[in-house]
Design a protein around this motif. Structure first.
Motif, PDB file in Angstrom:
ATOM      1  N   GLU A 251       0.850  -1.186   0.000  1.00 15.51           N
ATOM      2  CA  GLU A 251       0.000   0.000   0.000  1.00 15.51           C
ATOM      3  C   GLU A 251       0.886   1.236   0.000  1.00 15.51           C
ATOM      4  O   GLU A 251       1.463   1.617   1.005  1.00 15.51           O
ATOM      5  CB  GLU A 251      -0.915  -0.006   1.224  1.00 15.51           C
ATOM      6  CG  GLU A 251      -1.924  -1.148   1.220  1.00 15.51           C
ATOM      7  CD  GLU A 251      -2.873  -1.072   2.410  1.00 15.51           C
ATOM      8  OE1 GLU A 251      -2.766  -0.084   3.179  1.00 15.51           O
ATOM      9  OE2 GLU A 251      -3.694  -1.980   2.570  1.00 15.51           O
ATOM     10  N   ASP A 252       1.013   1.836  -1.160  1.00 16.00           N
ATOM     11  CA  ASP A 252       1.847   3.023  -1.315  1.00 16.00           C
ATOM     12  C   ASP A 252       1.127   3.965  -2.267  1.00 16.00           C
ATOM     13  O   ASP A 252       0.902   3.613  -3.427  1.00 16.00           O
ATOM     14  CB  ASP A 252       3.223   2.643  -1.865  1.00 16.00           C
ATOM     15  CG  ASP A 252       4.222   3.794  -1.773  1.00 16.00           C
ATOM     16  OD1 ASP A 252       3.832   4.945  -2.063  1.00 16.00           O
ATOM     17  OD2 ASP A 252       5.377   3.548  -1.410  1.00 16.00           O
ATOM     18  N   ALA A 257       0.743   1.162 -10.092  1.00 13.97           N
ATOM     19  CA  ALA A 257       0.622  -0.233 -10.501  1.00 13.97           C
ATOM     20  C   ALA A 257      -0.413  -0.429 -11.597  1.00 13.97           C
ATOM     21  O   ALA A 257      -0.488  -1.486 -12.191  1.00 13.97           O
ATOM     22  CB  ALA A 257       0.265  -1.093  -9.288  1.00 13.97           C
ATOM     23  N   GLY A 258      -1.222   0.584 -11.855  1.00 14.18           N
ATOM     24  CA  GLY A 258      -2.198   0.447 -12.919  1.00 14.18           C
ATOM     25  C   GLY A 258      -1.584   0.507 -14.300  1.00 14.18           C
ATOM     26  O   GLY A 258      -2.222   0.149 -15.280  1.00 14.18           O
ATOM     27  N   VAL A 277       8.626  -4.660  -7.927  1.00 15.60           N
ATOM     28  CA  VAL A 277       9.352  -3.498  -8.447  1.00 15.60           C
ATOM     29  C   VAL A 277       8.346  -2.509  -9.014  1.00 15.60           C
ATOM     30  O   VAL A 277       7.442  -2.896  -9.766  1.00 15.60           O
ATOM     31  CB  VAL A 277      10.346  -3.898  -9.564  1.00 15.60           C
ATOM     32  CG1 VAL A 277      11.120  -2.679 -10.044  1.00 15.60           C
ATOM     33  CG2 VAL A 277      11.296  -4.973  -9.083  1.00 15.60           C
ATOM     34  N   ASN A 278       8.512  -1.243  -8.664  1.00 13.28           N
ATOM     35  CA  ASN A 278       7.613  -0.228  -9.202  1.00 13.28           C
ATOM     36  C   ASN A 278       8.397   1.018  -9.569  1.00 13.28           C
ATOM     37  O   ASN A 278       9.272   1.473  -8.823  1.00 13.28           O
ATOM     38  CB  ASN A 278       6.532   0.137  -8.178  1.00 13.28           C
ATOM     39  CG  ASN A 278       5.477   1.034  -8.790  1.00 13.28           C
ATOM     40  OD1 ASN A 278       4.799   0.658  -9.739  1.00 13.28           O
ATOM     41  ND2 ASN A 278       5.342   2.242  -8.247  1.00 13.28           N
ATOM     42  N   ILE A 302      12.532   4.526  -8.673  1.00  8.89           N
ATOM     43  CA  ILE A 302      12.360   3.066  -8.699  1.00  8.89           C
ATOM     44  C   ILE A 302      12.393   2.578  -7.250  1.00  8.89           C
ATOM     45  O   ILE A 302      13.333   2.893  -6.509  1.00  8.89           O
ATOM     46  CB  ILE A 302      13.472   2.379  -9.515  1.00  8.89           C
ATOM     47  CG1 ILE A 302      13.443   2.856 -10.963  1.00  8.89           C
ATOM     48  CG2 ILE A 302      13.311   0.861  -9.459  1.00  8.89           C
ATOM     49  CD1 ILE A 302      14.630   2.382 -11.779  1.00  8.89           C
ATOM     50  N   LYS A 303      11.378   1.841  -6.868  1.00 14.03           N
ATOM     51  CA  LYS A 303      11.261   1.364  -5.492  1.00 14.03           C
ATOM     52  C   LYS A 303      10.992  -0.134  -5.500  1.00 14.03           C
ATOM     53  O   LYS A 303      10.259  -0.641  -6.350  1.00 14.03           O
ATOM     54  CB  LYS A 303      10.124   2.102  -4.782  1.00 14.03           C
ATOM     55  CG  LYS A 303      10.080   1.926  -3.266  1.00 14.03           C
ATOM     56  CD  LYS A 303       9.014   2.848  -2.669  1.00 14.03           C
ATOM     57  CE  LYS A 303       8.963   2.726  -1.147  1.00 14.03           C
ATOM     58  NZ  LYS A 303       7.924   3.621  -0.563  1.00 14.03           N
ATOM     59  N   THR A 304      11.612  -0.857  -4.564  1.00 11.93           N
ATOM     60  CA  THR A 304      11.451  -2.312  -4.515  1.00 11.93           C
ATOM     61  C   THR A 304      11.053  -2.764  -3.117  1.00 11.93           C
ATOM     62  O   THR A 304      11.442  -2.159  -2.110  1.00 11.93           O
ATOM     63  CB  THR A 304      12.746  -3.035  -4.929  1.00 11.93           C
ATOM     64  OG1 THR A 304      13.801  -2.710  -4.010  1.00 11.93           O
ATOM     65  CG2 THR A 304      13.162  -2.639  -6.345  1.00 11.93           C
ATOM     66  N   TRP A 305      10.269  -3.844  -3.091  1.00 12.69           N
ATOM     67  CA  TRP A 305       9.851  -4.487  -1.845  1.00 12.69           C
ATOM     68  C   TRP A 305      10.136  -5.989  -1.949  1.00 12.69           C
ATOM     69  O   TRP A 305      10.113  -6.562  -3.043  1.00 12.69           O
ATOM     70  CB  TRP A 305       8.352  -4.337  -1.612  1.00 12.69           C
ATOM     71  CG  TRP A 305       7.813  -2.971  -1.332  1.00 12.69           C
ATOM     72  CD1 TRP A 305       7.430  -2.470  -0.122  1.00 12.69           C
ATOM     73  CD2 TRP A 305       7.527  -1.938  -2.280  1.00 12.69           C
ATOM     74  NE1 TRP A 305       6.944  -1.192  -0.255  1.00 12.69           N
ATOM     75  CE2 TRP A 305       6.992  -0.832  -1.572  1.00 12.69           C
ATOM     76  CE3 TRP A 305       7.695  -1.835  -3.659  1.00 12.69           C
ATOM     77  CZ2 TRP A 305       6.609   0.341  -2.195  1.00 12.69           C
ATOM     78  CZ3 TRP A 305       7.326  -0.664  -4.288  1.00 12.69           C
ATOM     79  CH2 TRP A 305       6.794   0.409  -3.559  1.00 12.69           C
TER      80      TRP A 305
END
Length: 509
Positions: A251-252, A257-258, A277-278, A302-305
């Motif tokens: 949840e960010d 993500a769409g 990855v987003n 660029i952000k990763t989880w």
């Protein structure tokens, strides 16, 4: 930094690769010297036509390719021959020989021939899956290969509920809410249905339209990435009564993500970790009133989880701003544009490959999220090969290349026309006694029936009656032992079905 990634020599293959989703098609009637002969596997389709599959393997970020080899005078449709799924040393491929759309495709499992790190070498093989009534598409179909014999193919979709799936009241309120899985396990097709999925409200199921892709996690779990809800559905498909578990994406509020090209969910760390990855625009992530970036409208983050499998919770583990990358000398010469279609390295969680496009020019780049540098660049010359289908695409990661690293070299020119298919099969014979690949053109003439009986008795579940057992020994003794060696390449849990098909085949076939 490499200016352009190139294919490795035949004696050293990449630990993992990125496959183009659509296969190349060769109708010259021979196995091209331009491809790698170590990767060739041959078989026959359900309509008894010859087919060959070979791989062109390149070090990421360069793309690798699969080539389907058809005999001369065939015209297979390019966009209907493709890779569906991959896991370990195997890939599920769809083969369509005819352009006629009502002709059902065949599905084969391509195996690199070395199912375990310490196993003896076998040549690559193609296993034709049993016929089914469902279409297997790459967006909703996954593959799991565990050892030499355990093989699972699973397709998960939403279907309209049947009368026994729901009550009349539920059926009136929502028409499409049943998850249906078509599952190939133990050599047979099964159909499973769920009216509820753990972790998601029942009424939301009717909005699930399709999956984005399917990834294998470990050696017993498949994970469906759902496009509409931006979430994941996990299933341990080897369990006797598998369940479906939904896990939402992080949840960010800044996640975009769409947008299909901006995000992806991948498996890494040897196939045991799930990573999200987003890539999102930094300038507008704060919503209304956010200040515009002074550098460029294309500034991004660029952000990763990583997903903790014990608690099914997401943990942020990486972030890179575009200005950090642009400031590095390695980026000089590339346009300052938003990269898309991210794929995480299957071995190194901090390495991510992206596509970069400017007009009709495409690049494949590899970023190091830890050191914030550009590791490698590849000019993506074939990016527009299927531009009429959709712009850009997710490349499919696979470790099948890893299993060729100790493969002996083979002939570089082989015909696959109908008169020569037998010689191809003989070239790939398998020496059961010594567990080594053989390049002889015929099997040992002194092969004893005791070897066949020993192989048949390895699996107690065969249960062939005496007459069928005698027929099986006779069938496997034909062709100077070649049929027996072909039999040994088939996974053990599918050998009985293969034998019964051969035993019950009409005379003369």
């Amino acid at each position: 930094m490499d200016a352009q990634a190139t294919e490795p020599p035949s004696s050293s293959y990449p630990p993992w690769v990125l496959f183009e989703p659509y296969a190349d098609v060769d109708t010259t009637g021979s196995y091209s010297t331009a491809a790698d002969p170590n990767t060739l596997a041959v078989a026959r389709t359900s309509s008894d036509h010859p087919i060959g599959v070979s791989l062109s393997l390149a070090l990421p970020p360069a793309e690798s390719r699969v080539c389907f080899h058809f005999p001369r005078r065939t015209d297979p449709p390019r966009l209907r021959n493709e890779i569906i799924a991959a896991h370990g040393d195997s890939m599920l491929v769809k083969v369509t020989r005819e352009s006629y759309y009502k002709v059902r495709p065949d599905y084969f499992v391509y195996n690199a021939g070395n199912a375990a790190a310490n196993s003896s070498q076998r040549p690559p093989s193609l296993l034709l899956l049993p016929p089914g009534y469902h279409y297997l598409d790459k967006d909703s179909t996954g593959l799991l290969r565990r050892g030499e014999d355990d093989l699972v193919v699973a397709n998960l979709k939403m279907v309209e509920p049947k009368d026994d799936d729901t009550t009349p009241k539920d059926k009136q309120q929502q028409q499409q809410h049943v998850a249906e899985m078509t599952l190939l396990r133990s050599g047979k097709w099964w159909t499973l249905r769920w009216s509820r999925i753990t972790g998601i409200e029942k009424e939301k199921l009717r909005y699930w339209i399709s999956s984005r892709c399917v990834i294998p996690v470990g050696d017993d779990t498949l994970c469906w990435i759902i496009s509409m809800h931006e979430g994941l559905i996990f299933c341990k498909v080897y369990e006797e009564r598998p369940v479906l578990q939904y896990v939402p994406l992080p949840e960010d509020p800044r996640c975009s993500a769409g947008y299909y090209s901006s995000w992806n969910v991948c498996v890494t760390s040897g196939g045991n970790a799930v990573k999200f990855v987003n890539r999102f625009a930094r300038c507008c992530c704060g919503g209304a009133g956010a200040s515009k970036c002074k550098h460029s409208e294309d500034c991004y983050v660029i952000k990763t989880w990583t997903l903790r499998m014990d608690s099914m919770t997401w943990v942020v583990d990486g972030m890179m701003d575009s200005t950090e990358l642009w400031a590095h000398d390695s980026y000089k010469g590339l346009p300052r544009l938003e990269p898309g279609f991210p794929v995480v390295s299957m071995d190194e969680p901090h390495i991510i490959c992206f596509m970069l496009q400017q007009s009709k020019d495409w690049w494949l780049i590899m970023l190091d999220m830890r050191s914030k540098i550009l590791r490698s660049i590849h000019i993506y010359e074939k990016a527009n090969q299927f531009e009429n289908v959709y712009p850009g695409k997710l490349l499919m990661p696979s470790k099948v290349s890893y299993y060729f690293n100790s493969c002996p070299s083979r002939s570089s020119q082989i015909d696959i026309g109908p008169p020569d298919v037998a010689s191809l099969a003989e070239l790939q014979t398998y020496d059961a006694k010594n567990s080594k690949p053989s390049c002889r053109t015929s099997a040992d003439p002194g092969m004893q029936a005791s070897e066949i009986l020993e192989a048949l008795q390895e699996i107690s579940s065969y249960g062939l009656p005496g007459d069928d057992m005698r027929k099986a020994v006779s069938i496997l003794s034909h062709a100077n032992g070649r049929r027996f060696r072909s039999f040994l390449v088939i996974p053990k849990n599918m050998r009985k079905d293969w034998l019964l098909t051969e035993i019950n085949a009409p005379a003369g076939m």
